[in-house]
Scaffold this motif. Structure first.
Motif, PDB file in Angstrom:
ATOM      1  N   TYR A  31      72.296  68.804  26.089  1.00  0.00           N
ATOM      2  CA  TYR A  31      73.018  69.761  26.673  1.00  0.00           C
ATOM      3  C   TYR A  31      72.989  69.585  28.335  1.00  0.00           C
ATOM      4  O   TYR A  31      73.826  69.704  28.946  1.00  0.00           O
ATOM      5  N   HIS A  75      74.159  70.604  18.145  1.00  0.00           N
ATOM      6  CA  HIS A  75      74.374  69.253  18.600  1.00  0.00           C
ATOM      7  C   HIS A  75      76.110  69.047  18.395  1.00  0.00           C
ATOM      8  O   HIS A  75      76.755  68.700  19.251  1.00  0.00           O
ATOM      9  N   LEU A 127      78.390  71.321  20.712  1.00  0.00           N
ATOM     10  CA  LEU A 127      78.533  70.471  21.996  1.00  0.00           C
ATOM     11  C   LEU A 127      79.477  69.210  21.975  1.00  0.00           C
ATOM     12  O   LEU A 127      80.178  68.993  22.776  1.00  0.00           O
TER      13      LEU A 127
END
Length: 242
Positions: free
Chosen positions: A192, A233, A236
């Motif tokens: 991130y 994950h 994103l």
């Protein structure tokens, strides 16, 4: 062989097979296995009761005994509790489920819990044969309980001292439910931080270090599983694909 330390459940003139089966399930939840039926409306055995009992609780029905009246169904019983929500003109001690089952556990003889038919409950003639009354403290504007609910309440109070104080932990969990370890959390934070830096999130430069620190602290506070980490994950990656 029935355990004489445990109460007998007596269903007086039960009307629906489904409710008898549900009562059997409620009984077995708390280790009660002896059911006695007084003049069931639709006869016995009842296939609808068996269908509702579902699985292991069927053995409660397999050993259920049928009697023509309450007096004969109380064979071998030394102390009986009649469950009713209605006021009675009969002079008897009245207990809550918790107090009643505490007294039942301390009684040396055989106890019985008597439940009436679904529509109107026990008649005065039935209650007269009991030693005490059990009344659940519920909303006075709607005091009616389903038969199986009433059995469940008293069964719970009976078995409460023998139940584990907390739910048993899961012995085997899917990988997605296993808590993420520190390395996995660190990699998630790195992912991130990298993508947020590319998007210009850490601005102005004078506040960037503190923003990164707060984000890292946030990840460590969250109780994430490995499944959660994989989802985050994936989110994103999807958001930054273009």
């Amino acid at each position: 062989m029935q355990d004489i330390r445990k109460p007998v459940i007596i269903l007086v003139r039960p009307q629906m097979g489904e409710n008898i089966g549900a009562a059997a399930r409620a009984m077995l939840n708390f280790g009660l296995t002896e059911m006695r039926l007084v003049a069931p409306r639709d006869g016995w055995p009842n296939p609808k009761a068996v269908a509702m009992a579902s699985g292991a609780a069927g053995r409660v029905l397999d050993h259920a005994k049928v009697y023509p009246d309450l007096a004969s169904a109380m064979e071998g019983v030394d102390f009986a509790f009649a469950t009713t929500a209605r006021g009675r003109d009969l002079t008897k001690p009245v207990y809550t489920p918790a107090t009643a089952m505490e007294k039942a556990r301390g009684h040396d003889g055989r106890c019985a819990l008597i439940f009436g038919p679904e529509r109107a409950g026990l008649e005065n003639e039935d209650v007269a044969r009991a030693n005490a009354i059990v009344t659940v403290p519920v909303n006075p504007d709607f005091p009616s309980l389903n038969l199986a609910q009433a059995v469940l309440l008293l069964g719970y109070e009976w078995g409460r001292d023998e139940l584990p104080p907390e739910p048993a932990p899961l012995q085997r969990r899917p990988d997605g439910e296993v808590p993420a370890d520190r390395v996995e959390i660190e990699r998630l934070g790195d992912h991130y931080e990298e993508k947020l830096a590319e998007a210009g999130f850490f601005f102005p430069e004078t506040k960037a270090a503190n923003m990164r620190l707060n984000l890292r602290n946030m990840w460590s506070r969250l109780s994430l599983t490995r499944g959660d980490v994989r989802i985050l994950h994936g989110v994103l990656r999807q958001l930054t694909r273009r």
